[in-house]
Design a protein around this motif. Structure first.
Motif, PDB file in Angstrom:
ATOM      1  N   VAL A 177       0.871  -1.167   0.000  1.00 24.85           N
ATOM      2  CA  VAL A 177       0.000   0.000   0.000  1.00 24.85           C
ATOM      3  C   VAL A 177       0.912   1.222   0.000  1.00 24.85           C
ATOM      4  O   VAL A 177       1.841   1.310   0.810  1.00 24.85           O
ATOM      5  CB  VAL A 177      -0.927   0.020   1.223  1.00 24.85           C
ATOM      6  CG1 VAL A 177      -1.731   1.306   1.271  1.00 24.85           C
ATOM      7  CG2 VAL A 177      -1.865  -1.178   1.188  1.00 24.85           C
ATOM      8  N   ALA A 178       0.663   2.143  -0.905  1.00 20.89           N
ATOM      9  CA  ALA A 178       1.508   3.336  -1.026  1.00 20.89           C
ATOM     10  C   ALA A 178       0.850   4.523  -0.338  1.00 20.89           C
ATOM     11  O   ALA A 178      -0.328   4.808  -0.557  1.00 20.89           O
ATOM     12  CB  ALA A 178       1.746   3.660  -2.500  1.00 20.89           C
ATOM     13  N   LEU A 179       1.610   5.189   0.503  1.00 18.15           N
ATOM     14  CA  LEU A 179       1.189   6.452   1.113  1.00 18.15           C
ATOM     15  C   LEU A 179       1.821   7.583   0.320  1.00 18.15           C
ATOM     16  O   LEU A 179       3.041   7.682   0.241  1.00 18.15           O
ATOM     17  CB  LEU A 179       1.609   6.518   2.578  1.00 18.15           C
ATOM     18  CG  LEU A 179       1.091   5.416   3.506  1.00 18.15           C
ATOM     19  CD1 LEU A 179       1.542   5.674   4.942  1.00 18.15           C
ATOM     20  CD2 LEU A 179      -0.425   5.318   3.444  1.00 18.15           C
ATOM     21  N   LYS A 180       0.999   8.433  -0.270  1.00 18.26           N
ATOM     22  CA  LYS A 180       1.473   9.513  -1.125  1.00 18.26           C
ATOM     23  C   LYS A 180       0.959  10.851  -0.597  1.00 18.26           C
ATOM     24  O   LYS A 180      -0.027  10.904   0.145  1.00 18.26           O
ATOM     25  CB  LYS A 180       0.979   9.326  -2.560  1.00 18.26           C
ATOM     26  CG  LYS A 180       1.302   7.988  -3.178  1.00 18.26           C
ATOM     27  CD  LYS A 180       0.683   7.894  -4.566  1.00 18.26           C
ATOM     28  CE  LYS A 180       0.906   6.546  -5.193  1.00 18.26           C
ATOM     29  NZ  LYS A 180       0.273   6.449  -6.535  1.00 18.26           N
ATOM     30  N   PRO A 181       1.618  11.958  -0.988  1.00 12.84           N
ATOM     31  CA  PRO A 181       1.088  13.275  -0.621  1.00 12.84           C
ATOM     32  C   PRO A 181      -0.329  13.456  -1.168  1.00 12.84           C
ATOM     33  O   PRO A 181      -0.606  13.170  -2.335  1.00 12.84           O
ATOM     34  CB  PRO A 181       2.070  14.253  -1.282  1.00 12.84           C
ATOM     35  CG  PRO A 181       3.332  13.467  -1.419  1.00 12.84           C
ATOM     36  CD  PRO A 181       2.916  12.058  -1.686  1.00 12.84           C
ATOM     37  N   GLY A 182      -1.204  13.906  -0.297  1.00 12.52           N
ATOM     38  CA  GLY A 182      -2.585  14.122  -0.695  1.00 12.52           C
ATOM     39  C   GLY A 182      -2.826  15.556  -1.124  1.00 12.52           C
ATOM     40  O   GLY A 182      -2.255  16.035  -2.093  1.00 12.52           O
ATOM     41  N   SER A 183      -3.645  16.271  -0.353  1.00 10.24           N
ATOM     42  CA  SER A 183      -3.996  17.651  -0.701  1.00 10.24           C
ATOM     43  C   SER A 183      -3.948  18.511   0.550  1.00 10.24           C
ATOM     44  O   SER A 183      -3.921  18.016   1.680  1.00 10.24           O
ATOM     45  CB  SER A 183      -5.402  17.706  -1.321  1.00 10.24           C
ATOM     46  OG  SER A 183      -6.366  17.230  -0.395  1.00 10.24           O
ATOM     47  N   PHE A 207      -6.287  22.222   5.849  1.00  5.87           N
ATOM     48  CA  PHE A 207      -6.193  20.894   6.443  1.00  5.87           C
ATOM     49  C   PHE A 207      -5.618  19.945   5.389  1.00  5.87           C
ATOM     50  O   PHE A 207      -5.925  20.032   4.207  1.00  5.87           O
ATOM     51  CB  PHE A 207      -7.551  20.411   6.958  1.00  5.87           C
ATOM     52  CG  PHE A 207      -8.514  19.967   5.889  1.00  5.87           C
ATOM     53  CD1 PHE A 207      -8.679  18.627   5.591  1.00  5.87           C
ATOM     54  CD2 PHE A 207      -9.281  20.907   5.200  1.00  5.87           C
ATOM     55  CE1 PHE A 207      -9.568  18.225   4.621  1.00  5.87           C
ATOM     56  CE2 PHE A 207     -10.179  20.506   4.245  1.00  5.87           C
ATOM     57  CZ  PHE A 207     -10.324  19.159   3.939  1.00  5.87           C
ATOM     58  N   THR A 208      -4.758  19.056   5.832  1.00 10.13           N
ATOM     59  CA  THR A 208      -3.975  18.217   4.923  1.00 10.13           C
ATOM     60  C   THR A 208      -4.477  16.778   4.947  1.00 10.13           C
ATOM     61  O   THR A 208      -5.035  16.309   5.941  1.00 10.13           O
ATOM     62  CB  THR A 208      -2.497  18.257   5.306  1.00 10.13           C
ATOM     63  OG1 THR A 208      -2.370  17.853   6.688  1.00 10.13           O
ATOM     64  CG2 THR A 208      -1.926  19.652   5.155  1.00 10.13           C
ATOM     65  N   THR A 209      -4.244  16.087   3.836  1.00 12.59           N
ATOM     66  CA  THR A 209      -4.672  14.695   3.711  1.00 12.59           C
ATOM     67  C   THR A 209      -3.535  13.850   3.150  1.00 12.59           C
ATOM     68  O   THR A 209      -2.554  14.367   2.614  1.00 12.59           O
ATOM     69  CB  THR A 209      -5.893  14.565   2.789  1.00 12.59           C
ATOM     70  OG1 THR A 209      -5.534  15.004   1.473  1.00 12.59           O
ATOM     71  CG2 THR A 209      -7.046  15.413   3.299  1.00 12.59           C
ATOM     72  N   VAL A 210      -3.712  12.537   3.263  1.00 15.29           N
ATOM     73  CA  VAL A 210      -2.781  11.556   2.721  1.00 15.29           C
ATOM     74  C   VAL A 210      -3.530  10.699   1.710  1.00 15.29           C
ATOM     75  O   VAL A 210      -4.667  10.282   1.955  1.00 15.29           O
ATOM     76  CB  VAL A 210      -2.183  10.667   3.824  1.00 15.29           C
ATOM     77  CG1 VAL A 210      -1.271   9.603   3.230  1.00 15.29           C
ATOM     78  CG2 VAL A 210      -1.425  11.504   4.828  1.00 15.29           C
ATOM     79  N   ALA A 211      -2.906  10.451   0.565  1.00 18.31           N
ATOM     80  CA  ALA A 211      -3.492   9.560  -0.439  1.00 18.31           C
ATOM     81  C   ALA A 211      -2.999   8.145  -0.169  1.00 18.31           C
ATOM     82  O   ALA A 211      -1.791   7.890  -0.164  1.00 18.31           O
ATOM     83  CB  ALA A 211      -3.099  10.005  -1.843  1.00 18.31           C
TER      84      ALA A 211
END
Length: 497
Positions: A177-183, A207-211
């Motif tokens: 599972v890849a954790l990538k920069p979200g928004s 507010f920040t999120t993770v993809a």
């Protein structure tokens, strides 16, 4: 002899033309010779007139030349048309004699001035060679096809295939599972308020999120080995024993609790008592911990020994004062029946070495009753799940309900959970969130105090500030020029003491 007048010349030409039209000549070939006869007859008539005048030295008369030309012209016209007159009957075509000729063609370099041949020209155009018969064209086509297929495979082929080709990378082998920069998105347009004045700020709280991508491709695998903002983990590390759908539902539940806590924490900071807390609940027990097998999900902790527990702050305050190994009586209330029971528990030491006692409960919630407020606040989180936007929503509510610029007019990214009492909790994916905040143009990134190193590992320009409470987050904003001079609400009947 008198000169002929203009009218006389016109009459002569008209008579000549009338004689030409009286004869219908049958062509000897498929093309008509009639159109060619008339201009030739004109030229012959003019040549006769000119030759007559040149021989006599006088201007020719009208009648004499006309009579002589009449026969000459008619004979010439019939001869050119290939016909002879037979007894006044319709002219019969004369079969022309066949003559042979030899054509000599020369080749000249006329590339610069040559025009394309006209339609019907006997010069045959040389057809270009088909591209599929050209080896060079076919080779280029095959090479381009292979390149396009390679690029497409790079972004579509699962990374697990790479793990089979290159053994040793266990993360890819077992499924990754890849954790990538979200928004990093603004929060002010997600908070709706009614029956209360709103002060729209110029600055933005993000507010920040993770993809989270469970379809890892070769491109993700390569990027994970070269970019700290992309991290590969096993599925168990991210979802545990839950399926993707179960994890999604769980994150939405956590977001709902986080939004309620944000409203309560913001109003409490502004001096408004929004809820009345009456106990601490939990959604899990740490396996092997002090409360394992003793406390059950669905019960509310309302007291420890003789000290009442109204919220998380009162619980943490009591546990901090108790030494590990001490036995206490925990009073529990059943959520469904309201029955009370006392359960003896021996307080343990915190596994992370923190000061105070540890009872081993997870996913703590606070039971509270909403106060009767004269206004309403609501947060629209859309399809975003998880509790990490709690601190960002709390700061946004404070900024909207008070005058001045809490952010100083800039962009501030925020992550961290929030409790009703204003405590900031840890979150995951801080490294990816920091990259997303930097890409969004944020100037400062406020994170839980224990996540500073993770945030700084993927960003160079962003200023990272760690906080443990809502008060500390407000101080960070004040240091960068935020206006905190009037952070209070005065509402009759609901103002906190």
């Amino acid at each position: 002899m008198p000169r002929p007048t203009t009218n006389a010349v016109s009459t002569m030409i008209a008579r000549i033309r009338s004689h030409q039209r009286t004869y219908a000549f049958r062509p000897t070939t498929g093309r008509s010779t009639r159109r060619r006869t008339r201009p030739i007859a004109r030229r012959l008539s003019m040549m006769m007139l000119v030759s007559s005048s040149s021989l006599t030295g006088m201007t020719p008369s009208i009648d004499g030349p006309i009579r002589r030309l009449r026969c000459s012209l008619l004979f010439a016209a019939r001869a050119m048309a290939g016909c002879i007159e037979v007894g006044g009957r319709r002219p019969v075509p004369r079969i022309p004699a066949t003559r042979t000729s030899t054509r000599i063609m020369t080749v000249e370099d006329t590339t610069g001035a040559m025009l394309p041949p006209p339609l019907g020209s006997p010069v045959a155009a040389v057809a270009p060679r088909p591209w599929y018969r050209d080896r060079v064209s076919v080779a280029v086509l095959v090479l381009v096809s292979f390149l396009l297929a390679g690029v497409a495979s790079f972004y579509t082929v699962p990374a697990q295939w790479v793990g089979r080709i290159l053994p040793g990378n266990s993360v890819v082998d077992v499924g990754a599972v890849a954790l990538k920069p979200g928004s990093a998105r603004p929060t002010d347009d997600r908070v709706q308020a009614s029956d209360i004045e709103i002060f729209e700020p110029e600055g933005k709280i993000l507010f920040t999120t993770v993809a989270v991508d469970d379809q890892v491709t070769i491109a993700d695998w390569v990027r994970a080995n070269s970019d700290d903002a992309v991290e590969l983990r096993t599925r168990e590390q991210v979802f545990g024993t839950r399926t993707s759908a179960e994890q999604r539902e769980r994150n939405l539940e956590l977001m709902a609790v986080s939004k309620e806590s944000a409203v309560v924490a913001a109003l409490e900071y502004l001096g408004v008592e929004a809820v009345v807390e009456s106990g601490v609940g939990f959604n899990g027990v740490v396996e092997g911990g002090p409360a394992d097998g003793l406390l059950e999900v669905g019960e509310i902790i309302v007291a420890i020994d003789d000290d009442p527990i109204t919220g998380l702050e009162s619980l943490l305050e009591l546990l901090t004062a108790i030494d590990p190994g001490t036995e206490v009586q925990i009073t529990l209330e059943d959520v469904d029946t309201g029955e009370l029971r006392a359960q003896p528990v021996t307080i343990g030491a915190h596994p992370e070495g923190r000061e105070g006692g540890f009872i081993g409960i997870m996913d703590v919630t606070v039971r509270a009753v909403d106060a009767d407020l004269p206004f309403e606040l609501d947060i629209d989180s859309g399809s975003i799940g998880g509790p990490s936007a709690g601190l960002a929503f709390t700061l946004t509510i404070i900024d909207l309900l008070t005058e001045g610029e809490l952010t100083g007019g800039g962009k501030v990214a925020v992550t961290g959970t929030i409790s009703a009492g204003g405590t900031v909790g840890d979150v995951g994916g801080v490294a990816q969130k920091a990259r997303a905040a930097e890409d969004a143009g944020a100037e400062v990134f406020i994170v839980p105090v224990d996540a500073i190193a993770d945030a700084e590992s993927t960003t160079e320009r962003l200023r990272v500030k760690g906080v443990a409470t809502l008060d500390e987050a407000i101080e960070v904003l004040a240091e960068r020029g935020g206006d905190i001079s009037e952070l209070a609400l005065q509402i009759d009947g609901v103002t906190a003491e």
